[in-house]
Write an enzyme that holds these catalytic residues in place. Structure first.
Site: not given
Length: 297
Positions: A220, A171, A290
């Site tokens: 998320s 990510r 995230e």
């Protein structure tokens, strides 16, 4: 160098622009300026003329983002329809505009008989966001399918970056600050359209069954820790259903935060920080955000 209001553009430049309606959480303040360029040349010319001290941020679908209540300083760039084209390059590759949605990319791949891009169907974002954040789901990531990306740097230079230039990790990319992804080329493999559609359907069903997709959420919230799942850590720490103001930890999938109706961005961010602290106290694991948090508190 010039302030935004002194630069001639062919696209749309809006001062004090509300952003809450443009992000999934439906919260947060305004952008000092919102620029929707007409094309790559318009974006390049604007950034070349813009005072280098003015910050620039790209905005896609706003699904992995908290816009803080004090708003975003500088210029927010949002790519429109002219950046949403998807074209077949060869038998296994697609050239996609930075504003193209994941649903469109995966559907075009299906129609072209290209497999391997089905996972993009499940990520609520645009190609620009996928490239910047190494977006991924269901065992695949952008780095697995990206050939190259075309960007406009903060200085207005148009550049092509290969996959290896982006320094991908989980990510994360090393895309320069202020750079806007205007296009990317993805490579899959030959596959019958019916097989591609079946995999897209499987992914979509799994997402619908496990995630609170029909709520005001941001996707998320925390990165998966080494060797585990973030949601398991959140659940074990007793945070499922935890609330702060109008924000709540989803009971359906507790790595998702939800705006139950009137949450401020501060409610959402503070709840996330409270969850991180509870997890640390319970297991010693330090969950990392995230979701990107931007703007003035």
């Amino acid at each position: 160098m010039s302030t935004p209001d002194k630069i001639e553009v062919r696209g749309k430049l809006t001062p004090d622009a509300p952003l809450a309606k443009l992000v999934w959480f439906k919260s947060g303040g305004n952008a000092d300026w919102l620029f929707e360029p007409a094309d790559i040349e318009d974006l390049s010319d604007f950034l070349k003329a813009l005072d280098p001290d003015v910050p620039v941020m790209g905005l896609g679908l706003g699904s992995n983002l908290i816009i803080r209540d004090g708003g975003v300083p500088g210029v927010v760039v949002k790519l429109g329809k002219s950046f949403a084209q998807v074209e077949r390059v060869d038998t296994v590759s697609l050239r996609c505009g930075g504003g193209a949605h994941g649903v469109l990319v995966s559907s075009k791949a299906r129609d072209a008989g290209i497999g391997g891009l089905e996972f993009l169907r499940s990520i609520p974002g645009t190609v620009g966001g996928f490239v910047r954040m190494n977006g991924g789901a269901y065992g695949r990531e952008t780095k697995d399918v990206l050939i190259d990306a075309e960007i406009v740097t903060r200085e207005g230079e148009v550049k092509r970056l290969d996959n290896a230039d982006l320094g991908y990790s989980y990510r994360h990319s090393e895309l320069p600050d202020g750079a806007i992804v205007v296009a990317a080329t993805f490579r899959g493999h030959p596959e019958h359209p019916d097989v591609v559609q079946a995999e897209m359907d499987r992914i979509q069903e799994a997402r619908e069954n496990s995630q609170p997709v029909r709520t005001k959420t941001g996707g998320s919230t925390f990165k998966n820790p080494e060797g585990g799942k973030a949601w398991e850590q959140v659940d074990a720490a007793g945070c499922r259903g935890l609330k702060k103001g109008g924000a709540m930890v989803s009971e359906k999938h507790c790595n998702f935060l939800i705006n139950t109706g009137d949450a401020t961005s501060a409610d959402i961010e503070d709840l996330g920080d409270e969850v991180r602290e509870k997890v640390k106290q319970h297991s010693g694991v330090e969950l990392e955000w995230e979701i990107k948090r931007v703007g003035r508190r």
